[in-house]
Design an enzyme around this catalytic site. Structure first.
Site, PDB file in Angstrom:
ATOM      1  CG  HIS A  20      48.821  80.806 182.044  1.00 49.71           C
ATOM      2  ND1 HIS A  20      47.466  80.854 182.277  1.00 49.71           N
ATOM      3  CD2 HIS A  20      49.315  82.020 182.397  1.00 49.71           C
ATOM      4  CE1 HIS A  20      47.140  82.055 182.739  1.00 49.71           C
ATOM      5  NE2 HIS A  20      48.247  82.781 182.828  1.00 49.71           N
ATOM      6  CG  HIS A  21      44.804  76.996 186.048  1.00 49.95           C
ATOM      7  ND1 HIS A  21      43.454  77.104 185.845  1.00 49.95           N
ATOM      8  CD2 HIS A  21      44.977  75.916 186.862  1.00 49.95           C
ATOM      9  CE1 HIS A  21      42.826  76.145 186.514  1.00 49.95           C
ATOM     10  NE2 HIS A  21      43.712  75.414 187.133  1.00 49.95           N
ATOM     11  CB  ALA A  22      44.654  80.426 180.554  1.00 53.86           C
ATOM     12  CG  LEU A  23      48.060  75.594 177.344  1.00 55.76           C
ATOM     13  CD1 LEU A  23      47.504  76.120 176.028  1.00 55.76           C
ATOM     14  CD2 LEU A  23      49.594  75.531 177.276  1.00 55.76           C
TER      15      LEU A  23
END
Length: 284
Positions: A113-116
């Site tokens: 995930h791009h948030a990670l």
């Protein structure tokens, strides 16, 4: 997705043995233990919490292609894997080893995930996990690392105040983005390069979609792309966006579906201040 050649003399169980070795290693860097936690006692912010019961076998999986194991079958499998949402109750990443590819090869498909993890940091981790020496085959996977400790030797990711600290960092980062956002918007409007949202014309694309995804691949020599960028005084990303725009225009033109007005696309950009390192550890 990455393609690898099997080492000389590898038997049919090689990829399976690699998978077994990966899931038997419990050495994970704290980043890959993080999962999202709802806004409870966190000042209304979603925060990162640590999954101390992480099941590595869930995140690192082994798959096999159906015969004849062409790239076509590989892309069909990756399309199905890409279309499924990451489990929000677990750390937001998966890695799939895929055997049975023609030509003595296997593939690794990784989803994060791009948030990670952003693209630059992900590439850095993958590069650190690879070696140019074909004889060096004991490289750790991108998620492997020694546990992080504080000055007292205690695990830093075990701090009971980690949630509040993450919330504070989130607030700090959101506030800090303000000047960067304003600077970007001013520059975009000054160059008349920005199109406001909701001004996109109706087309075959801006319709309700499902979770299904199609993964396709095409390759070009990177030296050629860089040469075009140097000649046009632009970046590799600029060249790739121009190639995608040209291909999309030609495709829609062939179908008689080209709108009168330009399309509008959302492209992720980095809002970090200049000189700020794009580290692999997310905040907030």
């Amino acid at each position: 997705m990455q393609l690898f050649e099997l080492p000389p003399g590898a038997d049919p169980s090689y990829v399976g043995s690699v998978h077994k070795a990966l899931i038997e290693s419990g050495d994970l860097r704290p980043l890959f233990r993080r999962r999202p936690r709802g806004p409870v006692n966190s000042v209304g912010q979603w925060v990162w919490t640590n999954d101390d019961l992480l099941d590595l076998e869930y995140h690192v999986r082994l798959s096999a292609l159906p015969s004849p194991g062409r790239v076509r079958e590989l892309l069909e499998l990756v399309s199905r894997l890409h279309g499924s949402l990451l489990d929000r109750h677990r750390p937001l990443w998966e890695s799939h080893l895929i055997e049975g590819l023609q030509g003595g090869r296997f593939a690794v498909y990784t989803k994060v995930h791009h948030a990670l993890l952003d693209g630059v940091s992900a590439l850095r981790l993958m590069r650190e996990a690879l070696s140019e020496d074909s004889a060096e085959r004991d490289m750790p996977p991108p998620w492997a690392s020694a546990p992080r400790t504080d000055a007292t030797g205690r695990r830093a990711d075990g701090d009971p105040l980690a949630g509040l600290v993450s919330a504070a960092r989130a607030l700090r980062d959101v506030v800090g983005l303000g000047p960067a956002v304003v600077k970007y918007l001013n520059q975009a409007f000054a160059e008349q390069a920005a199109t406001l949202p909701f001004e996109a014309p109706r087309s075959m694309f801006n319709v309700p979609i499902t979770g299904a995804r199609r993964f396709a691949a095409q390759g070009w020599p990177l030296d050629r792309i860089r040469a075009v960028g140097e000649a046009a005084d632009c970046t590799v990303n600029d060249v790739m966006l121009a190639m995608c725009a040209g291909a999309l225009r030609e495709y829609m033109g062939e179908l008689g579906a080209l709108p009168d007005k330009p399309l509008v696309a959302a492209v992720p950009i980095s809002l970090r201040p200049e000189g700020t390192s794009s580290g692999a550890t997310p905040s907030g």
